[in-house]
Design an enzyme around this catalytic site. Structure first.
Site, PDB file in Angstrom:
ATOM      1  N   HIS A 193       0.833  -1.197   0.000  1.00 19.72           N
ATOM      2  CA  HIS A 193       0.000   0.000   0.000  1.00 19.72           C
ATOM      3  C   HIS A 193       0.871   1.252   0.000  1.00 19.72           C
ATOM      4  CE1 HIS A 193      -3.951  -1.892   1.733  1.00 19.72           C
ATOM      5  NE2 HIS A 193      -3.487  -2.512   0.663  1.00 19.72           N
ATOM      6  N   TYR A 207      -9.308   5.147   7.858  1.00 18.10           N
ATOM      7  CA  TYR A 207      -9.451   5.504   9.269  1.00 18.10           C
ATOM      8  C   TYR A 207     -10.544   6.578   9.360  1.00 18.10           C
ATOM      9  CZ  TYR A 207      -4.998   3.166  10.305  1.00 18.10           C
ATOM     10  OH  TYR A 207      -3.989   2.244  10.460  1.00 18.10           O
ATOM     11  N   PRO A 221      -3.692  -0.016  18.891  1.00 16.64           N
ATOM     12  CA  PRO A 221      -3.459  -0.449  17.511  1.00 16.64           C
ATOM     13  C   PRO A 221      -3.717   0.624  16.454  1.00 16.64           C
ATOM     14  CG  PRO A 221      -5.506  -1.370  18.353  1.00 16.64           C
ATOM     15  CD  PRO A 221      -4.841  -0.703  19.518  1.00 16.64           C
ATOM     16  N   LYS A 223       1.524  -0.074  15.101  1.00 14.24           N
ATOM     17  CA  LYS A 223       2.917  -0.117  15.523  1.00 14.24           C
ATOM     18  C   LYS A 223       3.303  -1.332  16.356  1.00 14.24           C
ATOM     19  CE  LYS A 223       4.175   3.513  13.471  1.00 14.24           C
ATOM     20  NZ  LYS A 223       4.142   3.021  12.102  1.00 14.24           N
ATOM     21  N   TYR A 241       3.788   6.796   9.984  1.00 13.92           N
ATOM     22  CA  TYR A 241       3.003   5.605   9.665  1.00 13.92           C
ATOM     23  C   TYR A 241       3.852   4.569   8.932  1.00 13.92           C
ATOM     24  CZ  TYR A 241      -1.184   2.903   8.563  1.00 13.92           C
ATOM     25  OH  TYR A 241      -2.124   1.910   8.492  1.00 13.92           O
TER      26      TYR A 241
END
Length: 394
Positions: free
Chosen positions: A76, A205, A297, A301, A389
């Site tokens: 991704h 998200y 979560p 990480k 990220y």
């Protein structure tokens, strides 16, 4: 009557941290034994997240276990953020000089590592009972355990405590040896695994007044979605129809064109906490992975921080055995913790940004909304999110 033998590194815990450490040591000619209190089927069946940073993928390649990951993993180059009535894509690759994340379940990472260790003749003792780390504050640490009614002792040079949040290694340390810092969040995640195509090719998200939602996947035909819920949620209150309705509501899917329904294969509630133990070393016992830290979560990480610890620890052990250089071992805790706290900060920030908190006042709610609006409109804010990220450098 027990038996005793000597090994170089004794590893407690057969999760990704312990397995990756054992495999990387093996590649570099260093022997280890892994002790695990559960059976193999249980270890390989544990469902966990699966967003891998580039550094984690590189470590798995170095360990020689990335073949299936490279065939089946979903690469991704971005994620989507939904909130304040908008949904935008954060172009991770463009904002980080080409870095990506790979979707590949932690369960699959564990299976690959176990298969590699056993194929190489590595020793994993499943169903090891009453594991005890002993004498780790001397130059002759030991691990004892029971197997098939026999007590066995492993004399080690070093012990790696990779046995999770509830493991024996951290719990065995003397009072005052470490301090723990923790925040328990007033909500959890309802996780739903469904036989349905994911809502998007990349993760979404979503912030909503009803609570956070995450749209993820395990494959092109398996979706893994999450809804913010109470930490003590009763799953009987969440029939399938309510799950799908709430997912559509929280992501703004008013016409039903985004969220794909399918057979629900599993539902579970994931608690949320931030936790760090420091230092990560006492004598010749070293903590790594969930034994050392937990992150909510939201920032993806958990597994990646475990891999980060193992990056530092395996290099330090190699330097000790091959060059007689103990500087890496002496500096392991400080070096690992510097990266751990940055990941803890990012995970805390993502959690605070996207979830609804009980009993917050109007001012705090407006601040959260302003933060989301700023993120959606600012390339600088998006770059900060992106570089964290995809993973900060080791």
């Amino acid at each position: 009557m027990g038996t005793s033998r000597r090994i170089q590194v004794g590893i407690v815990g057969c999760g990704p941290a312990g397995l990756l450490l054992s495999q990387l040591l093996h590649v570099n000619g260093i022997e280890s034994v892994i002790l695990e209190r559960r059976d193999r089927a249980y270890v390989e069946g544990r469902i966990r997240a699966g967003v891998l940073e580039q550094g984690t993928v590189d470590l798995l390649r170095a360990a020689g276990v990335a073949g299936r990951l490279e065939r089946e993993g979903l690469v991704h180059g971005g994620i989507e953020i939904a909130g304040a009535g908008e949904r935008i894509r954060i172009p991770l690759t463009d904002l980080t000089g080409g870095k990506v994340v790979t979707i590949y379940g932690q369960t699959e990472v564990t299976k690959d590592l176990i298969a590699a260790r056993l194929a190489a003749g590595g020793e994993i003792v499943f169903e090891a009972e009453d594991v005890q780390p002993l004498d780790y504050d001397t130059d002759r640490p030991r691990l004892t355990y029971r197997k098939d009614g026999e007590t066995i002792e492993l004399a080690c040079d070093f012990i790696a405590g990779c046995d999770g949040f509830h493991g024996v290694c951290r719990a065995s340390l003397p009072e005052g040896a470490i301090q723990t810092l923790e925040r328990v969040y007033p909500f959890g995640w309802l996780g739903v695994l469904a036989k349905a195509p994911p809502a998007s090719d990349e993760l979404i998200y979503a912030h909503h007044e009803n609570g956070f939602a995450l749209f993820s996947m395990r494959s092109a035909t398996l979706s893994r979605n999450y809804l913010q819920c109470r930490p003590d949620e009763d799953l009987t209150e969440w029939p399938d129809a309510r799950v799908w309705d709430e997912l559509r509501l929280r992501v703004g899917d008013s016409d039903g064109s985004l969220v794909n329904e399918g057979e629900v294969l599993e539902k579970s509630v994931v608690p949320m906490r931030s936790f760090v133990a420091e230092p990560l070393r006492h004598g010749r016992l070293f903590l790594a992975g969930d034994a050392a830290h937990i992150v909510p979560p939201t920032g993806a990480k958990g597994l990646n921080l475990a891999a980060s610890d193992i990056h530092y620890l395996h290099r330090a052990l190699i330097a000790h055995y091959k060059h007689g250089d103990d500087s890496g071992l002496d500096g392991y805790s400080q070096t690992a913790l510097a990266r751990i706290w940055k990941a803890e900060r990012f995970s805390w920030w993502m959690t605070s940004l996207l979830h609804t908190f009980p009993d917050t006042r109007a001012f705090e709610n407006r601040m959260q909304l302003a933060e989301i609006e700023y993120l959606l409109a600012s390339k600088a804010a998006q770059t900060s999110l992106a570089e964290n990220y995809v993973g900060l450098p080791f």
